[in-house]
Structure formats: structure tokens, C-alpha cells
Design an enzyme around this catalytic site. Structure first.
Site, PDB file in Angstrom:
ATOM      1  N   GLY A   1      23.369  46.377  52.855  1.00 41.11           N
ATOM      2  CA  GLY A   1      22.411  47.431  53.159  1.00 41.11           C
ATOM      3  C   GLY A   1      23.092  48.778  53.139  1.00 41.11           C
ATOM      4  O   GLY A   1      24.310  48.865  53.347  1.00 41.11           O
TER       5      GLY A   1
ATOM      6  N   GLN B   1      23.992  57.516  55.175  1.00 43.21           N
ATOM      7  CA  GLN B   1      25.327  57.066  54.763  1.00 43.21           C
ATOM      8  C   GLN B   1      25.749  57.635  53.416  1.00 43.21           C
ATOM      9  O   GLN B   1      26.904  57.468  53.017  1.00 43.21           O
ATOM     10  CB  GLN B   1      25.378  55.538  54.695  1.00 43.21           C
ATOM     11  CG  GLN B   1      25.221  54.870  56.043  1.00 43.21           C
ATOM     12  CD  GLN B   1      25.360  53.372  55.903  1.00 43.21           C
ATOM     13  OE1 GLN B   1      24.410  52.688  55.584  1.00 43.21           O
ATOM     14  NE2 GLN B   1      26.559  52.865  56.121  1.00 43.21           N
TER      15      GLN B   1
ATOM     16  N   CYS C   1      30.041  47.824  58.767  1.00 46.07           N
ATOM     17  CA  CYS C   1      29.251  48.975  58.322  1.00 46.07           C
ATOM     18  C   CYS C   1      30.054  49.718  57.265  1.00 46.07           C
ATOM     19  O   CYS C   1      31.246  49.958  57.469  1.00 46.07           O
ATOM     20  CB  CYS C   1      28.963  49.889  59.518  1.00 46.07           C
ATOM     21  SG  CYS C   1      27.985  51.341  59.074  1.00 46.07           S
ATOM     22  N   LEU C   2      29.402  50.066  56.154  1.00 43.74           N
ATOM     23  CA  LEU C   2      30.121  50.743  55.067  1.00 43.74           C
ATOM     24  C   LEU C   2      30.627  52.123  55.493  1.00 43.74           C
ATOM     25  O   LEU C   2      31.527  52.661  54.863  1.00 43.74           O
ATOM     26  CB  LEU C   2      29.229  50.863  53.828  1.00 43.74           C
ATOM     27  CG  LEU C   2      28.814  49.532  53.188  1.00 43.74           C
ATOM     28  CD1 LEU C   2      27.875  49.772  52.010  1.00 43.74           C
ATOM     29  CD2 LEU C   2      30.034  48.725  52.746  1.00 43.74           C
TER      30      LEU C   2
ATOM     31  N   HIS D   1      20.007  46.960  61.625  1.00 44.29           N
ATOM     32  CA  HIS D   1      21.237  47.744  61.462  1.00 44.29           C
ATOM     33  C   HIS D   1      20.947  49.030  60.675  1.00 44.29           C
ATOM     34  O   HIS D   1      21.355  50.126  61.075  1.00 44.29           O
ATOM     35  CB  HIS D   1      22.304  46.899  60.750  1.00 44.29           C
ATOM     36  CG  HIS D   1      23.577  47.632  60.459  1.00 44.29           C
ATOM     37  ND1 HIS D   1      24.771  47.311  61.067  1.00 44.29           N
ATOM     38  CD2 HIS D   1      23.847  48.677  59.642  1.00 44.29           C
ATOM     39  CE1 HIS D   1      25.711  48.142  60.631  1.00 44.29           C
ATOM     40  NE2 HIS D   1      25.177  48.974  59.759  1.00 44.29           N
ATOM     41  N   GLU D   2      20.209  48.881  59.559  1.00 39.81           N
ATOM     42  CA  GLU D   2      19.936  50.050  58.715  1.00 39.81           C
ATOM     43  C   GLU D   2      18.963  51.004  59.398  1.00 39.81           C
ATOM     44  O   GLU D   2      19.118  52.223  59.290  1.00 39.81           O
ATOM     45  CB  GLU D   2      19.409  49.613  57.342  1.00 39.81           C
ATOM     46  CG  GLU D   2      20.350  48.730  56.541  1.00 39.81           C
ATOM     47  CD  GLU D   2      21.777  49.263  56.448  1.00 39.81           C
ATOM     48  OE1 GLU D   2      21.969  50.492  56.424  1.00 39.81           O
ATOM     49  OE2 GLU D   2      22.711  48.443  56.421  1.00 39.81           O
TER      50      GLU D   2
ATOM     51  N   HIS E   1      20.638  53.434  61.566  1.00 38.38           N
ATOM     52  CA  HIS E   1      21.228  54.603  60.890  1.00 38.38           C
ATOM     53  C   HIS E   1      20.240  55.767  60.819  1.00 38.38           C
ATOM     54  O   HIS E   1      20.637  56.927  60.867  1.00 38.38           O
ATOM     55  CB  HIS E   1      21.665  54.238  59.471  1.00 38.38           C
ATOM     56  CG  HIS E   1      23.003  53.563  59.398  1.00 38.38           C
ATOM     57  ND1 HIS E   1      24.170  54.186  59.791  1.00 38.38           N
ATOM     58  CD2 HIS E   1      23.366  52.331  58.959  1.00 38.38           C
ATOM     59  CE1 HIS E   1      25.190  53.360  59.600  1.00 38.38           C
ATOM     60  NE2 HIS E   1      24.733  52.219  59.110  1.00 38.38           N
TER      61      HIS E   1
END
Ligand code: CO
Length: 172
Positions: free
Chosen positions: A50, A55, A98-99, A140-141, A144
Site C-alpha cells: 500500500g 507518502q 511502512c515505506l 494502515h493507509e 496516513h
């Protein structure tokens, strides 16, 4: 202000854009479509499941996700102006990364099932209910878009375990 999609890249904590509450996207313009397409590429290049617009430096309520482990048409999902509803009462622990927080992993507690409403690239609202990795990724997304990171949800033990990596990122 037009977005130069070729310049989009994944930003890391503590970039302040990750802490902002993102703005609604509204109409699905060609720009929104090209941003989403580029985000799907960036997600796959980084081996992620994701990626949320903050991000890549855009304070937009949009994320892309692919929790299927499969590539190609029909497996990449775009969620625009999403809403999460009906979280299940049962919660579970699962390891997340997480990226925007490279090399950091933590066990995060979340509801195991949830329903999401969002706009797709066709401009239509759709609804999905998930109870596996899908539900985990959406939450999670979605976080953000609210400026929330796994740093805010991890236990003190995990925070200690990741302390050095977090400090390194803060010093970058
Ligand atoms: Co993340």
C-alpha cells in the site's frame, strides 16, 4: 498547481507532509489518474502492499493498495476520499512495516475486519468489507491520510526495539 508525476518519490519520516491531515480529492481529473498510476508503480518498485498520497508528498486523501500478492489489471486498487466504517469488535496483532519508515517493524493492534467506502478512478463510490490483510492495509493507509504513523500505534517495547532506526531517520 500541477503535479509533475515523474518527480514523485517516496518520502520518509520525519517529513512534515506525513503528519498533515490530507485534503479531499473530489473530482477524478486526468491528474488524479496519473498520480494514482505513478503511485501504483512506486508501490510495486518498493515491494509494498500500500502507498498513501502523503507518502509521495501530496496531502491528498488517496491511497493505492495491492494486498493480493498478484500483479496486473484488477489487483491494484485505488481508494479516493475513503471512509472506514463498521470496524469489527475483535482486534488482532500483526507485524507492520511502512515505506516511509524503512527497516522499522512493529506489532500493531487493529480491528480484524472493517468496511471501506471510497471513490474509484471511474468516479463511482464503491464499498468493500475485508477481514484479512486487506482490512489491515486499508487501516494502515487510512492512518496516513490522518497524519498517523505506526510510530503512534506501536507498543513501548517496539518503540524501544526500533529506537536506533527512528533516531537515524530523525537525523537524516
Ligand atoms: Co505506511
Amino acid at each position: 498547481m500541477a503535479v509533475d508525476v515523474d518527480k514523485l518519490r517516496i518520502v520518509h519520516y520525519p517529513d512534515p507532509v506525513l503528519r498533515r491531515k490530507a485534503d479531499p480529492v473530489g473530482a477524478i481529473t486526468p491528474e488524479v489518474r496519473s498520480v494514482a498510476a505513478r503511485m501504483v508503480e512506486l508501490m510495486h518498485e518498493a515491494d509494498g502492499v500500500g502507498l498513501a498520497a502523503p507518502q509521495v508528498g501530496l496531502s491528498w486523501r488517496l491511497f493505492v493498495a495491492n494486498w493480493t500478492g498478484q500483479r496486473g489489471e484488477g489487483h491494484d486498487w485505488v481508494f479516493i476520499d475513503p471512509q472506514l466504517v463498521e470496524p469489527g469488535r475483535q482486534v488482532g496483532l500483526h507485524q507492520e512495516g511502512c515505506l516511509s519508515l524503512p527497516d522499522i517493524r512493529a506489532e500493531i493492534t487493529r480491528p480484524l475486519s472493517i468496511t471501506i467506502h471510497a471513490t474509484g478512478l471511474d468516479g463511482k463510490r464503491f464499498t468493500l468489507t475485508g477481514s484479512g490483510l486487506d482490512a489491515r492495509v486499508w487501516q494502515h493507509e487510512f492512518d496516513h491520510l490522518e497524519g498517523t504513523l505506526i510510530l503512534d500505534r506501536m507498543t513501548r517495547v517496539d518503540k524501544l526495539a526500533n529506537r536506533r532506526k527512528i533516531k537515524e531517520l530523525e537525523g537524516e
